[in-house]
Motif scaffolding. Structure first.
Motif, mmCIF file in Angstrom:
data_model
loop_
_atom_site.group_PDB
_atom_site.id
_atom_site.type_symbol
_atom_site.label_atom_id
_atom_site.label_comp_id
_atom_site.label_asym_id
_atom_site.label_seq_id
_atom_site.Cartn_x
_atom_site.Cartn_y
_atom_site.Cartn_z
ATOM 1 N N ASP A 1 3.451 -13.126 -4.386
ATOM 2 C CA ASP A 1 3.079 -12.259 -3.261
ATOM 3 C C ASP A 1 3.215 -13.001 -1.935
ATOM 4 O O ASP A 1 3.668 -12.439 -0.937
ATOM 5 C CB ASP A 1 1.644 -11.750 -3.418
ATOM 6 C CG ASP A 1 1.481 -10.811 -4.600
ATOM 7 O OD1 ASP A 1 2.506 -10.390 -5.189
ATOM 8 O OD2 ASP A 1 0.320 -10.493 -4.940
ATOM 9 N N ARG B 1 5.779 -12.059 1.211
ATOM 10 C CA ARG B 1 5.343 -11.942 2.604
ATOM 11 C C ARG B 1 6.149 -12.873 3.502
ATOM 12 O O ARG B 1 6.550 -12.505 4.607
ATOM 13 C CB ARG B 1 3.854 -12.246 2.724
ATOM 14 C CG ARG B 1 2.976 -11.140 2.189
ATOM 15 C CD ARG B 1 1.502 -11.477 2.405
ATOM 16 N NE ARG B 1 0.659 -10.355 2.069
ATOM 17 C CZ ARG B 1 -0.160 -10.333 1.028
ATOM 18 N NH1 ARG B 1 -0.248 -11.368 0.241
ATOM 19 N NH2 ARG B 1 -0.898 -9.271 0.791
ATOM 20 N N PRO C 1 5.562 -4.770 6.118
ATOM 21 C CA PRO C 1 6.291 -4.146 5.001
ATOM 22 C C PRO C 1 5.973 -4.790 3.649
ATOM 23 O O PRO C 1 5.811 -4.091 2.644
ATOM 24 C CB PRO C 1 7.763 -4.349 5.368
ATOM 25 C CG PRO C 1 7.778 -4.580 6.830
ATOM 26 C CD PRO C 1 6.469 -5.239 7.161
ATOM 27 N N ALA C 2 5.854 -6.110 3.632
ATOM 28 C CA ALA C 2 5.528 -6.783 2.376
ATOM 29 C C ALA C 2 4.116 -6.429 1.916
ATOM 30 O O ALA C 2 3.881 -6.151 0.735
ATOM 31 C CB ALA C 2 5.670 -8.295 2.540
ATOM 32 N N THR D 1 3.990 -2.968 0.541
ATOM 33 C CA THR D 1 4.649 -2.936 -0.762
ATOM 34 C C THR D 1 3.705 -3.462 -1.840
ATOM 35 O O THR D 1 3.584 -2.867 -2.922
ATOM 36 C CB THR D 1 5.941 -3.779 -0.732
ATOM 37 O OG1 THR D 1 6.816 -3.226 0.242
ATOM 38 C CG2 THR D 1 6.623 -3.810 -2.086
ATOM 39 N N GLU E 1 0.878 -1.004 -2.470
ATOM 40 C CA GLU E 1 1.365 0.155 -3.232
ATOM 41 C C GLU E 1 1.516 -0.191 -4.702
ATOM 42 O O GLU E 1 1.141 0.598 -5.572
ATOM 43 C CB GLU E 1 2.698 0.633 -2.635
ATOM 44 C CG GLU E 1 3.152 1.980 -3.142
ATOM 45 C CD GLU E 1 3.926 1.903 -4.447
ATOM 46 O OE1 GLU E 1 3.885 2.876 -5.220
ATOM 47 O OE2 GLU E 1 4.556 0.870 -4.711
ATOM 48 N N ARG E 2 2.045 -1.355 -5.007
ATOM 49 C CA ARG E 2 2.211 -1.769 -6.407
ATOM 50 C C ARG E 2 0.868 -1.922 -7.109
ATOM 51 O O ARG E 2 0.720 -1.551 -8.278
ATOM 52 C CB ARG E 2 2.943 -3.107 -6.489
ATOM 53 C CG ARG E 2 4.406 -3.018 -6.266
ATOM 54 C CD ARG E 2 5.024 -4.384 -6.481
ATOM 55 N NE ARG E 2 6.389 -4.426 -5.984
ATOM 56 C CZ ARG E 2 7.047 -5.543 -5.737
ATOM 57 N NH1 ARG E 2 6.480 -6.714 -5.942
ATOM 58 N NH2 ARG E 2 8.272 -5.500 -5.288
ATOM 59 N N ASN F 1 0.134 4.497 -4.017
ATOM 60 C CA ASN F 1 0.713 4.980 -2.773
ATOM 61 C C ASN F 1 -0.349 5.393 -1.753
ATOM 62 O O ASN F 1 -0.223 5.122 -0.570
ATOM 63 C CB ASN F 1 1.649 6.151 -3.078
ATOM 64 C CG ASN F 1 2.551 6.479 -1.922
ATOM 65 O OD1 ASN F 1 3.066 5.583 -1.273
ATOM 66 N ND2 ASN F 1 2.750 7.761 -1.677
ATOM 67 N N ALA G 1 -1.739 2.390 0.087
ATOM 68 C CA ALA G 1 -0.781 1.837 1.054
ATOM 69 C C ALA G 1 -0.706 2.720 2.299
ATOM 70 O O ALA G 1 -0.703 2.210 3.430
ATOM 71 C CB ALA G 1 0.596 1.704 0.416
#
Length: 146
Positions: free
Chosen positions: A21, A25, A59-60, A63, A66-67, A71, A74
């Motif tokens: 992670d 980033r 954005p990272a 993401t 969300e994972r 959703n 996020a």
């Protein structure tokens, strides 16, 4: 029953951050910085500076959220990013005014205060319902399923 705090810090969560992670980033942040630098070289410092104001790891982070949490979580965190961005506008306004009046260190401290005041005020207004927002980014973030 005690209510959930509006916001807080849990340093114990640092142990749960995966090295992958952090790498994601870093890669997103580096890529956005390179794009901003190249744009600045091609189109001038104004364009490059505006692009550098983009939260490079957003954005990272979205993401990864969300994972891990889905959703909806996020999308909810986008609201916090928007408030941070609006806070940066407050930072810029205070810095622009103060840099011509007081020493740079004082102007930057005042600008930091402006960012904190604007960002936290918007966050509190969202969490308490004073700020009308779409349901997907309103209120507290829900816990991860499962």
């Amino acid at each position: 029953m005690a209510s959930e705090p509006l916001f807080g810090v849990d340093l114990g969560e640092v142990r749960n951050v995966k090295p992958a992670d952090l790498v994601l980033r870093f890669v997103f942040g580096a890529a956005i910085s390179v794009i901003a630098g190249a744009s600045g070289a091609a189109f001038g410092a104004t364009v490059g500076g505006l692009l550098l104001a983009f939260p490079a790891i957003l954005p990272a982070t979205l993401t990864l959220i969300e994972r891990r949490d889905g959703n909806a979580a996020a999308i909810h965190d986008v609201g916090g990013a928007i408030f941070g961005g609006v806070g940066l506008v407050g930072f810029g306004l205070v810095a622009t005014i103060a840099l011509g009046l007081i020493p740079a260190w004082g102007a930057l401290m005042a600008a930091l205060g402006g960012w904190v005041i604007v960002g936290v005020s918007l966050y509190v207004a969202r969490a308490t319902g004073w700020l009308p927002l779409p349901a997907s980014i309103r209120g507290r973030r829900t816990a991860a399923p499962g």
